[in-house]
Enzyme design. Structure first.
Site, mmCIF file in Angstrom:
data_model
loop_
_atom_site.group_PDB
_atom_site.id
_atom_site.type_symbol
_atom_site.label_atom_id
_atom_site.label_comp_id
_atom_site.label_asym_id
_atom_site.label_seq_id
_atom_site.Cartn_x
_atom_site.Cartn_y
_atom_site.Cartn_z
ATOM 1 C CB ILE A 10 49.107 67.763 34.505
ATOM 2 C CG1 ILE A 10 49.176 67.534 32.985
ATOM 3 C CG2 ILE A 10 50.466 67.603 35.187
ATOM 4 C CD1 ILE A 10 49.946 68.602 32.249
ATOM 5 C CG ASN A 23 65.073 71.605 36.315
ATOM 6 O OD1 ASN A 23 65.875 70.857 35.738
ATOM 7 N ND2 ASN A 23 64.582 71.313 37.507
ATOM 8 N N GLY A 31 57.133 71.970 41.889
ATOM 9 C CA GLY A 31 55.934 72.239 41.106
ATOM 10 C C GLY A 31 55.502 71.078 40.234
ATOM 11 C CG ASP A 33 60.551 69.060 36.678
ATOM 12 O OD1 ASP A 33 60.393 67.966 36.107
ATOM 13 O OD2 ASP A 33 61.658 69.608 36.782
ATOM 14 C CE1 TYR A 125 62.420 78.029 36.193
ATOM 15 C CE2 TYR A 125 62.080 77.627 33.878
ATOM 16 C CZ TYR A 125 62.730 77.338 35.053
ATOM 17 O OH TYR A 125 63.674 76.352 35.093
#
Length: 177
Positions: A10, A23, A31, A33, A125
């Site tokens: 991405i 988060n 990941g 983030d 998650y």
């Protein structure tokens, strides 16, 4: 709104906004983030720290979204959203849909014509790929129907694994009317 589903990174997408599966601290993580923070450079962390010191002293709530500049990314903006964490009992799918809805709403308010999403909630998650895809589908199709004057023309789902890509393709193909 045109929808594409692909496996990839991405952080390399040339779109107006990318969505960060953040988060609640907004201060980076693993990941997607972590990858977005690394690619955007230290300016992103500084912008997130400023948000924490001003508008979000308690962090970003699950299902909410906030934007920062993209800094060193090809994308102009990063839209941060916090997925519900199934491992701590956040199991309401409406909260997952809200991540996509709020990201779309924010992108539209910024004047974005294109947005790229990861599988928000589909990593650590604990949400299954098909559940994330269903939430994404509901949000994107609902947004397009309820915002006909939106500037958003393209929603990309940029997924980290072949399995997640397949889960999205399966759900989107099954739900087409």
């Amino acid at each position: 709104m045109r929808i594409t589903i692909l496996q990839g990174d991405i952080t390399t997408r040339t779109v107006d906004a990318i969505v960060n599966a953040a988060n609640s601290s907004l201060l980076g993580g693993g990941g997607v983030d972590g990858a977005i923070h690394r690619a955007a450079g230290p300016e992103l962390l500084a912008a997130c720290r400023e948000l924490r010191e001003t508008d979000l002293p308690h962090g970003l709530a699950p299902g909410a979204a906030v934007a920062t500049p993209g800094f060193r990314l090809p994308a102009r903006w990063v839209i941060h959203t916090v997925g519900p964490n199934r491992h701590v009992g956040q199991t309401n799918p409406a909260l997952l849909v809200s991540c996509f809805n709020e990201s779309l709403r924010l992108a539209d308010s910024l004047g974005a014509a294109s947005i790229a999403f990861p599988a928000v909630g589909g990593g650590v998650y604990g949400w299954h790929g098909s559940q994330v895809a269903e939430a994404a589908y509901d949000a994107v199709t609902g947004f397009g129907a309820s915002h006909p004057a939106s500037a958003l023309e393209l929603a990309e789902f940029v997924l980290f694994s072949p399995e997640m890509e397949q889960a999205f393709k399966t759900v989107f193909d099954q739900r087409k009317v």
